[in-house]
Design an enzyme around this catalytic site. Structure first.
Site, PDB file in Angstrom:
ATOM      1  N   CYS A 129       0.581  -1.132  -0.037  1.00 42.86           N
ATOM      2  CA  CYS A 129      -0.105   0.230  -0.133  1.00 42.86           C
ATOM      3  C   CYS A 129       1.068   1.297   0.093  1.00 42.86           C
ATOM      4  O   CYS A 129       1.577   1.497  -0.915  1.00 42.86           O
ATOM      5  CB  CYS A 129      -0.967   0.084   1.020  1.00 42.86           C
ATOM      6  SG  CYS A 129      -2.438   0.795   0.751  1.00 42.86           S
ATOM      7  N   HIS A 142      -3.515  -5.078   0.406  1.00 41.24           N
ATOM      8  CA  HIS A 142      -2.767  -5.436   1.707  1.00 41.24           C
ATOM      9  C   HIS A 142      -2.904  -7.110   1.795  1.00 41.24           C
ATOM     10  O   HIS A 142      -3.868  -7.521   2.087  1.00 41.24           O
ATOM     11  CB  HIS A 142      -3.894  -5.043   3.000  1.00 41.24           C
ATOM     12  CG  HIS A 142      -3.458  -3.621   3.120  1.00 41.24           C
ATOM     13  ND1 HIS A 142      -2.420  -3.106   4.043  1.00 41.24           N
ATOM     14  CD2 HIS A 142      -4.265  -2.428   2.540  1.00 41.24           C
ATOM     15  CE1 HIS A 142      -2.541  -1.683   4.042  1.00 41.24           C
ATOM     16  NE2 HIS A 142      -3.685  -1.333   3.275  1.00 41.24           N
ATOM     17  N   GLU A 198      -1.760  -9.030   3.536  1.00 37.83           N
ATOM     18  CA  GLU A 198      -1.442  -9.800   5.133  1.00 37.83           C
ATOM     19  C   GLU A 198      -2.769 -10.339   5.516  1.00 37.83           C
ATOM     20  O   GLU A 198      -2.974 -10.928   6.350  1.00 37.83           O
ATOM     21  CB  GLU A 198      -0.857  -8.712   5.803  1.00 37.83           C
ATOM     22  CG  GLU A 198      -1.515  -7.264   6.075  1.00 37.83           C
ATOM     23  CD  GLU A 198      -1.273  -6.465   5.370  1.00 37.83           C
ATOM     24  OE1 GLU A 198      -0.967  -6.671   4.130  1.00 37.83           O
ATOM     25  OE2 GLU A 198      -1.513  -5.030   5.856  1.00 37.83           O
TER      26      GLU A 198
HETATM   27  N1  GLN Z   1      -2.055   6.852   2.316  1.00 36.46           N
HETATM   28  C1  GLN Z   1      -2.261   6.073   1.145  1.00 36.46           C
HETATM   29  C2  GLN Z   1      -3.461   6.269   0.570  1.00 36.46           C
HETATM   30  O1  GLN Z   1      -4.549   6.644   1.227  1.00 36.46           O
HETATM   31  C3  GLN Z   1      -1.858   4.742   1.657  1.00 36.46           C
HETATM   32  C4  GLN Z   1      -2.858   3.923   2.295  1.00 36.46           C
HETATM   33  C5  GLN Z   1      -2.376   2.798   3.043  1.00 36.46           C
HETATM   34  O2  GLN Z   1      -1.110   2.296   3.200  1.00 36.46           O
HETATM   35  N2  GLN Z   1      -3.198   1.883   3.670  1.00 36.46           N
HETATM   36  O3  GLN Z   1      -3.559   6.014  -0.574  1.00 36.46           O
END
Ligand code: GLN
Length: 529
Positions: free
Chosen positions: A380, A506, A508
């Site tokens: 992410c 994600h 995980e």
């Molecule tokens: N801050 C980033 C976004 O909003 C990544 C979010 C995250 O890592 N969950 O796109």
């Protein structure tokens, strides 16, 4: 008829009520029952999505895009089920629902009160889980500690629930702590007596007491708890500290917990052996070698902030028969001299996050992984940072950034989509939940997954900017996965590298003990080479 098991906690928080509930779920499932889970959280936020990780720990995202308590992660991993938004309910949700009904006039003429309106809504949420998930058993964990003001309506609701549904269909399990006092070499039962006393004041008599303890439960302590808390000795169950949380179900089963629960609920189901679970735990506990992996993040002082990542490592450990020593590094500290911290590690992971703090440190760590050819997994925000690093240091785009951190950047390689720009509310408005991702054959990712279409869970606002796709491709950053309908970049990789994979989702959240996530598994495998 569905059976309902309520798990409450006493004495203090962080006793592992979530793991205990998840373990009970795993054990009942092992006897062939269809199990579902529900977590009640007594805070007023509608969901934990707007909370700081220091307040709350990780926000776990379900397939259907709910931002939930991290205990749902334990439930999914232990019971091996996919949960949804109805499996986590907060005080905020209960009150919103009741107030909406009041405005619609559904209670016309009435005064709306905690009893019965709030408590009815709580009970309706328990039934909803049973119905929606067609469960034979629902395990309901009440967040917080008995004695908290916030938990009272929930406890009142479950007291009423038993009255309506019958004793044979409901069960109350209470988890407490027996502190060990060194000077007198004694396990103390007084806090347990007090917290059970509080429960009984509200009209709840626990059927089983789980005693969290550092040393084996003595017969003296067991006798006292039985006498003062009004439960049979065999229903005072030892919950001893373990190094590996996946041992908990095995211990509980040996203690007779499964049989006791089934007997009390009037279910007679044959014993099943837990050999495959036991073998898996042994694999985790007896690795052939050890490697160090760095996680460069922003909330590393709060271990709960990266719960699912930590668990995904454990699953990958078993798959690779290796011990993963995680070095949790504060990203800000890496801004100066990354090799000082990273020279001993065999792999680098940059997890998700929000806000600018630590950004430059993460970028330095990624640069180091890219140049030194150290296996890298970006998740992410980690993927977004990898893109920025590549833009600045390989593609020569000076000042490249995400508009989250620099709205005036000359090269917005990570940016909002037009539909995100108009959104003002902060709660529940990100790209959330599972989306399909089509993989490019010949990539590290498709090799790991062994298929071409996968579903992965998201939680972010910003996206890879497609305007830079061609340029980056020419310079060696390949797009290895896209969300087909909107042509959004989900995975980038550097092919001229032993293993460099950065994903917008994600992984995980979907890793399970018996089915480790392919990307974590292959990341660790690459790190071992
Ligand atoms: N801050 C980033 C976004 O909003 C990544 C979010 C995250 O890592 N969950 O796109």
């Amino acid at each position: 008829m569905t059976k309902f098991i309520f798990v409450t906690g006493g004495v203090l928080s962080s006793l592992g009520k979530g793991i205990a509930s998840a373990s009970i779920g795993a054990l009942l499932k092992s006897r062939g029952l269809k199990v579902s889970m529900l977590k009640f959280d007594p805070y007023i936020n509608v969901d934990p999505g707007t909370m700081n990780p220091y307040q709350h720990g990780e926000v776990f995202v379900t397939r259907d895009g709910a931002e939930t308590d991290l205990d749902l992660g334990h439930y999914e991993r232990f019971v091996d089920i996919d949960l949804s938004s109805h499996n986590n309910v907060t005080t905020g949700q209960i009150y919103s629902a009741v107030i909406e009904k009041e405005r619609r006039g559904e209670y016309l003429g009435g005064t709306i009160q905690v009893v019965p309106h709030i408590t009815d809504e709580i009970q309706a949420r328990v039934k909803k889980v049973a119905e929606k998930d067609r469960a034979e058993v629902v395990i309901i964990e009440i967040g917080g500690t008995v004695g908290d003001i916030e938990s009272l309506p929930f406890l009142e609701a479950i007291r009423q629930f038993r009255l309506k549904m019958g004793r044979e269909n409901t069960l109350f399990i209470h988890l407490t702590l027996l502190p060990y006092v060194k000077s007198s070499a004694e396990l103390k039962t007084k806090p347990t007596q007090h917290s059970v006393g509080r429960l009984r004041e509200i009209g709840i008599q626990p059927d089983l007491i789980l005693c969290r303890t550092q040393i084996p439960l003595t017969s003296e302590a067991r006798g006292k708890i039985s006498l003062f808390c009004n439960v049979e000795q065999k229903d005072v169950i030892q919950a001893i500290d373990v190094d590996n949380i996946y041992e908990v179900p095995l211990r509980f089963d040996t203690e007779g917990l499964t049989d006791s629960i089934l007997q009390k609920l009037g279910l007679s189901l044959p014993k099943r052996n837990l050999d495959s679970w036991r073998k898996w735990v042994e694999k985790v506990n007896n690795p052939h070698q050890e490697i160090r992996i760095a996680v460069v993040g922003k909330y590393v002082r709060m271990k709960d902030a990266y719960k699912s990542i930590n668990e995904a490592f454990t699953h990958a450990e078993a798959a690779n028969e290796v011990r993963v020593k995680v070095l949790w590094l504060e990203a800000e500290e890496l801004e100066e001299d990354p090799p000082k911290y990273l020279s001993s590690v065999k792999g680098i992971l940059v997890p998700g996050g929000f806000g600018p703090r630590g950004m430059e440190g993460k970028i330095r760590a990624i640069q180091y992984a890219r140049k030194e050819k150290i296996p890298f997994l970006g998740i992410c925000l980690g993927m977004q940072c990898a893109t920025i690093e590549f833009a600045r240091n390989v593609a020569g785009l000076k000042g490249a950034n995400s508009t989250e951190f620099d709205p005036d950047t000359p090269h917005a390689v990570i940016d909002l989509l037009p539909e995100q720009r108009s959104i003002r509310d902060k709660g529940g408005t990100m790209r959330l939940g599972a989306y399909p991702c089509r993989l490019d054959s010949g990539s590290f990712s498709s090799q790991a997954y062994g298929k071409t279409l996968v579903y992965e869970r998201h939680r972010h606002r910003y996206e890879f900017n497609n305007e830079y796709r061609r340029l980056f491709g020419q310079r060696g950053l390949r797009v290895a996965g896209v969300f087909p309908r909107k042509d959004l970049v989900e995975i980038v990789e550097i092919s001229d590298h032993p293993w460099f994979v950065a994903v917008q989702f994600h992984p995980e959240f979907q890793s399970r003990p018996q089915s480790p996530h392919p990307l974590f598994r292959d990341f660790i495998k690459a790190a071992m080479k």
